[in-house]
Design an enzyme around this catalytic site. Structure first.
Site, PDB file in Angstrom:
ATOM      1  N   HIS A  83       0.488  -0.991  -0.268  1.00  0.00           N
ATOM      2  CA  HIS A  83      -0.451  -0.122   0.206  1.00  0.00           C
ATOM      3  C   HIS A  83       0.884   1.478  -0.003  1.00  0.00           C
ATOM      4  O   HIS A  83       2.019   1.519   0.523  1.00  0.00           O
ATOM      5  CB  HIS A  83      -0.795  -0.253   1.280  1.00  0.00           C
ATOM      6  CG  HIS A  83      -1.468   1.340   1.116  1.00  0.00           C
ATOM      7  ND1 HIS A  83      -3.272   1.536   0.431  1.00  0.00           N
ATOM      8  CD2 HIS A  83      -1.650   2.157   1.716  1.00  0.00           C
ATOM      9  CE1 HIS A  83      -3.498   2.662   0.953  1.00  0.00           C
ATOM     10  NE2 HIS A  83      -2.618   3.251   1.689  1.00  0.00           N
ATOM     11  N   ASP A 120     -15.545   2.290   6.334  1.00  0.00           N
ATOM     12  CA  ASP A 120     -14.596   3.169   6.025  1.00  0.00           C
ATOM     13  C   ASP A 120     -15.288   4.014   4.776  1.00  0.00           C
ATOM     14  O   ASP A 120     -15.560   5.144   5.194  1.00  0.00           O
ATOM     15  CB  ASP A 120     -13.382   2.229   5.383  1.00  0.00           C
ATOM     16  CG  ASP A 120     -12.602   3.463   4.993  1.00  0.00           C
ATOM     17  OD1 ASP A 120     -11.964   4.319   5.870  1.00  0.00           O
ATOM     18  OD2 ASP A 120     -11.506   3.863   3.585  1.00  0.00           O
ATOM     19  N   ARG A 160     -14.888  12.523   6.451  1.00  0.00           N
ATOM     20  CA  ARG A 160     -13.787  12.866   6.152  1.00  0.00           C
ATOM     21  C   ARG A 160     -13.006  14.390   5.283  1.00  0.00           C
ATOM     22  O   ARG A 160     -12.800  14.802   5.243  1.00  0.00           O
ATOM     23  CB  ARG A 160     -12.818  11.486   6.858  1.00  0.00           C
ATOM     24  CG  ARG A 160     -12.693  11.330   8.092  1.00  0.00           C
ATOM     25  CD  ARG A 160     -11.791  10.314   8.188  1.00  0.00           C
ATOM     26  NE  ARG A 160     -11.034  10.125   7.965  1.00  0.00           N
ATOM     27  CZ  ARG A 160      -9.760   9.867   7.148  1.00  0.00           C
ATOM     28  NH1 ARG A 160      -9.893   8.093   7.041  1.00  0.00           N
ATOM     29  NH2 ARG A 160      -7.927   9.726   7.757  1.00  0.00           N
ATOM     30  N   SER A 198      -8.369   4.050   8.459  1.00  0.00           N
ATOM     31  CA  SER A 198      -9.263   3.093   6.891  1.00  0.00           C
ATOM     32  C   SER A 198      -8.084   2.653   6.423  1.00  0.00           C
ATOM     33  O   SER A 198      -8.796   1.260   5.994  1.00  0.00           O
ATOM     34  CB  SER A 198      -9.070   4.863   6.810  1.00  0.00           C
ATOM     35  OG  SER A 198      -9.357   5.099   5.652  1.00  0.00           O
ATOM     36  N   LYS A 247      -9.479  -1.532   5.225  1.00  0.00           N
ATOM     37  CA  LYS A 247      -9.461  -1.804   3.358  1.00  0.00           C
ATOM     38  C   LYS A 247      -8.106  -3.860   3.797  1.00  0.00           C
ATOM     39  O   LYS A 247      -8.887  -4.196   2.904  1.00  0.00           O
ATOM     40  CB  LYS A 247      -9.404  -1.286   3.117  1.00  0.00           C
ATOM     41  CG  LYS A 247     -10.271   0.007   3.286  1.00  0.00           C
ATOM     42  CD  LYS A 247     -10.373   1.254   2.157  1.00  0.00           C
ATOM     43  CE  LYS A 247      -9.646   2.025   2.935  1.00  0.00           C
ATOM     44  NZ  LYS A 247      -9.412   3.571   2.341  1.00  0.00           N
TER      45      LYS A 247
HETATM   46  N1  URA Z   1      -5.705   6.788   1.840  1.00  0.00           N
HETATM   47  C1  URA Z   1      -7.204   6.005   3.001  1.00  0.00           C
HETATM   48  O1  URA Z   1      -7.591   5.181   2.531  1.00  0.00           O
HETATM   49  N2  URA Z   1      -7.576   6.594   3.958  1.00  0.00           N
HETATM   50  C2  URA Z   1      -6.791   7.496   4.800  1.00  0.00           C
HETATM   51  O2  URA Z   1      -7.881   7.869   5.712  1.00  0.00           O
HETATM   52  C3  URA Z   1      -5.810   8.298   3.561  1.00  0.00           C
HETATM   53  C4  URA Z   1      -5.829   8.050   2.920  1.00  0.00           C
END
Ligand code: URA
Length: 435
Positions: A82, A161, A168, A183, A187
């Site tokens: 990621h 999320d 957000r 967040s 995932k």
């Molecule tokens: N990327 C994400 O998936 N979530 C966040 O809160 C910030 C960046």
């Protein structure tokens, strides 16, 4: 459990209990909390923070807010990567098939570009026919068959999320390390991985402005990910200048394919290879960094990494001929250079300014619902440290809509600093976090 009481407790600086955190996350999914209540608690968390235990509880609640993919029937240690987002960051396109070609299954769930940073899904969708919206069953099947799938988040994974991130985004509560941690990790954990390598970027073109902030985020992500039973490591990588020479979706696919042929720009290859080493170590495909690096070198030189990319493209409905004939990718109607105003050396390339130039041409989106133009962007960027003659192109604008050109031209010209003497580019990889 009453939302106002939970909000007030965090407002007053108390640590929330597991039932309180679970009530909040459940409320985001079942609609029992209104947007204004969720937003108020998000702001209280943003201002007061979450301690280590609360952050872990929040991440677990977010993960179990929906389905958790079960990839346990697929042999091997499944490793994902990621990135916290950058400019010209086409690393996933190169890394996922490259690592899979070394025998490590890569189930990769990616995002779209938003604001100045690009998204892997938009780049992949520049390939005619490429489907990023696989179902969970298709995703699992492809990882089992091909060893790699590159898809978008499905509606079943971490649905809390989806709602919380949207709130957000419009309530100035994105910049909170515990909220970012919950967040991102929810995932990833819901996607059924065994291990995760994080590319936490810092600098002018990144989400985290400096190394200290990136280190804090990386340390939290590694700690919470490990507490959830996964192997997690992070590299802290510099994002002041764009990665590679191209910013824009089809243009970045061309550059990624060149990288898979072993002809990628040095900065892109360095970051990708370093992340690949970590993935091979976590995936059990190598015992030492030197062995992992050698294995990556073999997969590149033999053409196996490129062949795996072709296989992934075909498996997801894309036209695999683009790999050998990039002319099949969307091409912009007009091409114009931005030229060096003087002779000298490129001492800085402002990633954010380049990103906004590409955005102005339509390569990215300002709002989640905007469409992107896959053909447009910026390519041929001269890197930091290189000498230029007066009038030499510093980069090329690939445009379709003339309306955006004047602003893109000005942004791109302003992105370059040309000085009298060469400055060596600072190291790209600043640190590594995790056991
Ligand atoms: N990327 C994400 O998936 N979530 C966040 O809160 C910030 C960046």
């Amino acid at each position: 459990m009453s939302p106002p009481l939970i909000i007030a407790r965090k407002r007053d600086g108390h640590a929330l209990s597991a039932p309180e955190i679970q009530a909040f996350v459940r409320g985001a999914v079942d609609g029992s909390w209104a947007d204004y209540q969720l937003s108020a608690l998000l702001m209280a968390i943003c201002l007061r923070g979450l301690n280590a235990e609360e952050t872990a509880l929040y991440t677990t609640a977010m993960t179990s807010s929906g389905a958790v993919a079960d990839l346990s029937g697929i042999p091997g240690i499944k490793v994902d990567k990621h990135s916290t987002g950058g400019v010209g960051d086409k690393v996933s396109l190169v890394l996922a098939p490259w690592v899979a070609a070394c025998g490590v299954p890569v189930p990769m769930i990616s995002g779209r570009g938003l604001g100045h940073s690009g998204g892997t899904l938009d780049k992949l969708e520049a390939i005619p026919g490429f489907r990023t919206g696989l179902s969970l069953a298709e995703y699992r099947d492809q990882v089992a068959r091909v060893g790699c799938a590159l898809i978008g988040q499905t509606p079943e994974l971490a649905p809390a999320d989806r709602r919380l991130y949207a709130l957000r985004d419009v309530t100035a509560t994105v910049a909170s390390i515990p909220l970012i941690c919950g967040s991102i990790l929810s995932k990833k954990l819901a996607a059924g991985i065994d291990a995760l390598v994080l590319d936490v970027k810092f600098g002018h073109g990144a989400f985290m402005p400096d190394l200290a902030a990136a280190r804090e985020l990386a340390t939290t992500l590694v700690r919470v990910g490990c507490a959830a039973g996964k192997q997690v490591r992070a590299l802290l990588t510099r994002m002041d200048a764009p990665l590679g020479r191209a910013v824009g979706n089809a243009l970045e696919v061309v550059e990624a394919v060149a990288a898979l042929r072993g002809a990628g720009p040095a900065d892109l290859m360095e970051v990708t290879r370093a992340l690949g080493v970590e993935m091979l170590l976590l995936g059990g495909a190598a015992a030492t960094p030197a062995e992992a690096d050698a294995r990556l070198g073999t997969a590149l030189a033999s053409g196996d990494a490129l062949a795996k990319f072709r296989e992934v493209v075909a498996a997801q409905g894309g036209d695999p001929r683009v790999v050998d004939d990039p002319g099949r990718l969307p091409v912009a109607r007009s091409l114009e250079p931005v030229s060096a105003p003087r002779a000298g050396f490129v001492t800085a390339v402002d990633a954010r300014a380049v990103a906004f130039a590409a955005l102005r041409l339509g390569a990215g989106r300002a709002r989640a619902e905007d469409a992107v133009d896959p053909a447009v962007g910026v390519a041929g960027l001269v890197p930091v440290g290189e000498a230029v003659a007066v009038g030499q192109p510093l980069a090329w604008l690939h445009a379709n809509d003339p309306a955006g050109l004047p602003e893109a031209r000005a942004l791109l010209a302003g992105a370059f600093t040309v000085g009298d003497s060469p400055v060596p580019p600072p190291p790209l990889i600043a640190d590594r976090i995790g056991e």
